[in-house]
Design an enzyme around this catalytic site. Structure first.
Site, PDB file in Angstrom:
ATOM      1  N   HIS A  57     -76.431  20.474  50.697  1.00 34.65           N
ATOM      2  CA  HIS A  57     -76.124  21.938  51.487  1.00 34.65           C
ATOM      3  C   HIS A  57     -74.696  22.428  50.709  1.00 34.65           C
ATOM      4  O   HIS A  57     -73.633  22.174  51.234  1.00 34.65           O
ATOM      5  CB  HIS A  57     -75.595  21.457  52.837  1.00 34.65           C
ATOM      6  CG  HIS A  57     -75.793  22.505  53.761  1.00 34.65           C
ATOM      7  ND1 HIS A  57     -76.163  22.664  55.128  1.00 34.65           N
ATOM      8  CD2 HIS A  57     -75.123  23.635  53.634  1.00 34.65           C
ATOM      9  CE1 HIS A  57     -76.037  23.702  55.521  1.00 34.65           C
ATOM     10  NE2 HIS A  57     -75.225  24.378  54.949  1.00 34.65           N
ATOM     11  N   ASP A 304     -71.801  21.480  53.161  1.00 37.92           N
ATOM     12  CA  ASP A 304     -71.593  22.799  53.508  1.00 37.92           C
ATOM     13  C   ASP A 304     -70.397  23.532  53.238  1.00 37.92           C
ATOM     14  O   ASP A 304     -69.781  24.260  53.656  1.00 37.92           O
ATOM     15  CB  ASP A 304     -71.869  22.671  55.225  1.00 37.92           C
ATOM     16  CG  ASP A 304     -71.848  24.137  55.785  1.00 37.92           C
ATOM     17  OD1 ASP A 304     -72.280  25.138  54.992  1.00 37.92           O
ATOM     18  OD2 ASP A 304     -71.948  24.313  57.100  1.00 37.92           O
TER      19      ASP A 304
HETATM   20 ZN   LIG Z   1     -75.396  26.292  58.403  1.00 44.45          ZN
END
Ligand SMILES: [Zn+2]
Length: 429
Positions: A57, A304
């Site tokens: 991610h 992320d």
């Molecule tokens: Zn997200």
């Protein structure tokens, strides 16, 4: 730069010191007593060897927001963080929803050469949430996309989510869901609770995440497909995933470094560097996330990494962009939150940051063991040093690290990608 390398005195997965010989892109031997002819030597006393880290991610922002990050700068940041493969999220401009765009990102990654770049394909056209993107064409493209996500947005329509889950079964793909019920989070700014009430910020209830995760686990079970849950942030989400896994359903999940270490109390500063989606939660949530990662309910750590330029981040809380950088601090934060607390050993870190994310991403050439004959993609890490995080020294084009000024353990000393160093002595090779 490939060639032969002798890594002397290194501790594979934190075990006993030994030597690793890298030759022709592979781990040639472990435990060799003599230096192979012509080998370059790395004195690695005290360093731990881990298989190259894999991130499921990452937001590389190219094409479209090259002011925030490019494939070049983002993959440099990845290599400096010990990663040898990253999955690049689809919320670019244009959106990565066609074979053409995913191939463009894949090629940019190959040209940059700092780590493997695996484009994530959008689930819906333009992330619009209305019509499925051409998932099959992206899967068949040179980028061989297997992970699909509208990340940044939730696939909130249950019928579309069901169709997407059904569609990817044909080629063994997975839908990675950003679990956020949109109506329950309209205008939301911060975890709904004591802090949001005190600060007067619109609350983001845990149920907005948990309701979607529960629904999607049921959908994945119903159609017999694979669901991956992005950035789990609440104790309730961990419980739901534990329940779904107990049923034998094909559900996997990730947690970010920042959700393993930081809480919503940091928002008391009103500093938007702590504004993120999903929001930072409570100390009880952090405890549950750590336990979930330790017991394997949560499969892996994913960064992320969400770079933003200063003008989008250094503004009022309500108008600031959501997101934090994370590639260059991920392993250090995991050491602080999981290893130094005794919750995971280094073999566990290798499992949660390399092996399992590679399995979930359907990557053949990553996440392997440190063993002769395996691709020499590995990270040399010094767990004994400590340093204050200073994003001005980071390769990422953006500076929005929530760990700025924090004292964290560890340093990535070297990263090898299939036998070629991408990082040496803590710098891009
Ligand atoms: Zn997200």
């Amino acid at each position: 730069m490939s060639g032969t390398w002798l890594i002397r005195g290194v501790r594979p997965l934190g075990g006993e010191p030994t030597s690793i010989v890298v030759r022709d892109g592979l781990i040639d031997s472990i435990g060799a007593a003599t230096k192979p002819a012509g080998a370059q030597v790395i004195e690695a006393d005290g360093l731990i060897a881990l298989p190259g880290l894999v991130d499921l991610h990452t937001h590389l922002r190219e094409p479209g927001r090259e002011d925030a990050e490019t494939v070049e700068t983002g993959t440099q940041a990845a290599a400096l963080g010990g990663f040898t493969a990253v999955h690049a999220m689809a919320n670019t401009d244009p959106v990565a929803d066609t074979a053409g765009v995913v191939e463009q990102i894949w090629r940019l990654g190959r040209q940059a050469g700092h780590c493997d770049v695996h484009p994530v394909g959008a689930v819906t056209l333009g992330l619009g949430g209305a019509r499925l993107a051409e998932l099959g064409a992206m899967a068949d493209s040179a980028a061989r996309v297997r992970v699909f996500s509208d990340d940044g947005r939730c696939v909130s329509d249950a019928v579309l989510m069901r169709r997407a889950l059904e569609y990817v079964k044909a080629f063994g793909g997975v839908i990675a869901q950003h679990a956020q019920e949109p109506r329950l989070t309209d205008g939301a700014q911060l975890n709904e609770g004591e802090m949001s009430a005190r600060l007067g910020l619109t609350g983001w209830p845990a149920v907005a995440e948990e309701a979607i995760i529960a629904r999607d686990c049921l959908l994945a079970a119903h159609v017999g497909s694979a669901l991956h849950v992005c950035h789990v942030s609440t104790a309730g989400s961990v419980e739901i995933i534990r329940w779904a896994k107990g049923k034998g359903w094909r559900v996997t999940a990730e947690v970010t470094p920042h959700h393993l270490l930081l809480t919503d109390s940091l928002a008391a500063s009103y500093d938007p560097v702590f504004k993120v989606n999903p929001p930072l939660r409570t100390a009880a949530d952090v405890t549950a996330l750590r336990e979930g990662l330790a017991d394997g309910t949560i499969d892996c750590v994913a960064t992320d990494h969400a770079p933003h330029p200063v003008e989008d981040k250094e503004t009022e809380w309500d108008t600031a962009a959501f997101g934090m950088t994370g590639l260059e601090t991920a392993l250090r934060v995991v050491q602080q939150a999981m290893v130094d607390t005794g919750l995971l050993d280094w073999a566990g870190v290798a499992d949660r940051m390399s092996r399992r994310p590679a399995v979930i991403g359907r990557l053949a050439g990553a996440g392997g063991e440190l063993a002769p004959g395996q691709p020499a993609s590995l990270t040399l890490y010094d767990p004994a040093v400590r340093d204050t995080v200073n994003p001005a020294t980071h390769a990422s084009r953006s500076r929005n690290s929530p760990f700025t000024g924090m004292d964290l353990p560890g340093r990535v000393v070297a990263t090898f990608l299939r036998g070629t160093p991408t990082v040496l002595d803590g710098k891009i090779a």
